[in-house]
Design an enzyme around this catalytic site. Structure first.
Site, PDB file in Angstrom:
ATOM      1  N   HIS A  71      -7.894   2.955  -2.627  1.00  0.00           N
ATOM      2  CA  HIS A  71      -7.986   3.154  -4.084  1.00  0.00           C
ATOM      3  C   HIS A  71      -9.414   2.928  -4.565  1.00  0.00           C
ATOM      4  CE1 HIS A  71      -6.546   2.712  -8.332  1.00  0.00           C
ATOM      5  NE2 HIS A  71      -7.610   1.925  -8.406  1.00  0.00           N
ATOM      6  N   GLU A  72     -10.052   1.867  -4.106  1.00  0.00           N
ATOM      7  CA  GLU A  72     -11.427   1.587  -4.537  1.00  0.00           C
ATOM      8  C   GLU A  72     -12.415   2.594  -3.959  1.00  0.00           C
ATOM      9  OE1 GLU A  72     -11.684  -0.324  -6.887  1.00  0.00           O
ATOM     10  OE2 GLU A  72      -9.721  -1.278  -6.731  1.00  0.00           O
ATOM     11  N   HIS A 107     -12.511   5.584  -6.179  1.00  0.00           N
ATOM     12  CA  HIS A 107     -13.399   5.436  -7.333  1.00  0.00           C
ATOM     13  C   HIS A 107     -14.836   5.777  -6.949  1.00  0.00           C
ATOM     14  CE1 HIS A 107     -10.546   3.957 -10.161  1.00  0.00           C
ATOM     15  NE2 HIS A 107     -10.286   2.832  -9.526  1.00  0.00           N
ATOM     16  N   GLU A 161      -7.644   5.441 -13.390  1.00  0.00           N
ATOM     17  CA  GLU A 161      -6.748   4.741 -12.479  1.00  0.00           C
ATOM     18  C   GLU A 161      -5.694   5.671 -11.880  1.00  0.00           C
ATOM     19  OE1 GLU A 161      -7.225   1.852 -11.296  1.00  0.00           O
ATOM     20  OE2 GLU A 161      -8.912   1.424 -12.624  1.00  0.00           O
TER      21      GLU A 161
END
Length: 406
Positions: A180-181, A184, A276
């Site tokens: 997930h990071e 980003h 998100e």
């Protein structure tokens, strides 16, 4: 090399919104300066004429070229130094491969899988389970150097995790969080969030400074009133001029700074909410398991309300919108000029994020995230690497802890 090719329409729409957001980030400082310039040429000149008792001919002016250099220069400095400032604000310490070999190995594999430069890794000693990514300028190092010389200067991007998160999650869940990071960083919204953090910070401290100037001035004035009267001070108008000028300037600075702080924080939080969903979807595609990220989000959502308020405040450091999961609302504090509770939440509801992970599983032909899925990611050649297949590039052992947790 695997790339994120799921839902290209979503990716295009998100990138367009990021481009619009970047334009607003650049335009807001110009609007802030020109608002002050307008007030200087209206209220300010009227004050000068009243104080000097004669007309004032002329106006205040700032060169657009100079202003452009200052604004873009400030954004460039924030882009370069922002990650280090954020890391320092939450007391994050960079860690090398020797300290956290499994963490480094997972990030190295995932970064190679999505074709992004391996970021630095930092850990925050906190029982609060959370993680975030921050990115900016600065020279990136080659992989061999970054493995052995991890610090806050050697990388243009960092993934930050707390010790609480490492202790709480299973291997699959930690992998999903790291994916997930990385999403980003791959989408570059972490870069935009780093730059967008500048204006709220500047306007907040300007508002605080104006407030304390006004407060301190009236404290001094109040303590000196009796002595001025007893000494028969005849310069009443001079004192009135000083009083009015300082009051008007401080009130205007406080008002304008607060207005732009409100606007920029609102914009910052809405931007945080938007990104998100995209990162959740990308993480599910990277790992091939929406179940893992859904499970991690559920655990964080249940643990966050149990954390002490002081620990949450320490972890915030102004970076609340960057985290994987929202920090629990904190009580209004005496050191805050304005409670952040008046703003929309920094993150979408966790339940909605989990539901979208389930929708993504159904779109890709998998099962419900609570059961598991065979979702994969598409490679550049158009083939799929599924989590249910015996893939040498992305082995994923069965984790008995997840079954026990359920």
């Amino acid at each position: 090399m695997a790339t994120l090719t799921a839902a290209p329409a979503i990716q295009r729409g998100f990138r367009l919104r990021m481009l619009i957001a970047f334009a607003l980030v650049v335009c807001l400082p110009f609007a802030f300066v020109y608002t002050f310039l307008f007030l200087a040429n209206t209220v300010g000149i009227s004050l000068l004429e009243w104080a000097n008792e004669r007309p004032y001919h002329g106006e205040f002016y700032i060169s657009p070229i100079l202003l452009t250099i200052v604004v873009l220069g400030g954004l460039a400095v924030q882009y370069r130094l922002g990650p280090r400032v954020v890391l320092n604000s939450v007391d994050a310490r960079a860690v090398d491969r020797d300290s956290y070999p499994d963490l480094h190995a997972t990030v190295t594999r995932l970064a190679s899988q999505v074709d992004v430069a391996k970021p630095g890794l930092a850990v925050v000693d906190s029982s609060v389970p959370n993680a975030f990514a921050v990115a900016g300028g600065g020279g990136g190092d080659d992989d061999s150097r970054s493995d052995h010389h991890d610090d806050t200067r050697g990388h243009h991007a960092h993934i930050v995790v707390t010790t609480g998160l490492l202790e709480l999650l299973t291997d699959d869940e930690r992998e999903a969080v790291l994916a997930h990071e990385l999403a980003h960083l791959s989408n570059r919204d972490a870069n935009l969030m780093t730059v967008a953090w500048l204006l709220p910070t500047i306007t907040y401290y300007l508002a605080v400074a104006a407030f304390y100037v006004l407060y301190g001035f009236y404290r001094v004035l109040g303590s000196g009133t009796h002595s001025n009267r007893s000494s028969g001070n005849s310069d009443g108008r001079g004192l009135l001029v000083v009083l009015v000028v300082i009051t008007v300037c401080a009130v205007l600075t406080l008002t304008v700074s607060a207005m732009f702080w409100l606007a920029s924080v609102l914009f910052y939080r809405v931007l945080s909410r938007e990104r998100e969903f995209v990162a959740d979807r990308a993480a599910a595609a990277i790992t091939g398991s929406p179940a893992a990220l859904a499970s991690a989000l559920e655990k964080l959502d249940s643990e966050m309300p149990t954390q002490p308020d002081d620990d949450l405040r320490k972890l915030d450091g102004g970076a609340e919108a960057l985290y994987l999961a929202p920090l629990e609302d904190r009580a209004f504090g005496s050191k805050e000029l304005l409670s952040t509770d008046i703003f929309p939440e920094t993150h979408p509801p966790t339940g909605r994020r989990i539901e979208r992970l389930r929708e993504f599983a159904r779109e890709r032909g998998g099962t419900d995230p609570e059961i598991g899925t065979g979702i994969g990611i598409e490679t550049g050649a158009g083939t799929e690497i599924g989590s249910g297949s015996a893939s040498a590039t992305n082995p994923r052992p069965i984790d008995s802890e997840r079954e026990e947790d359920r």
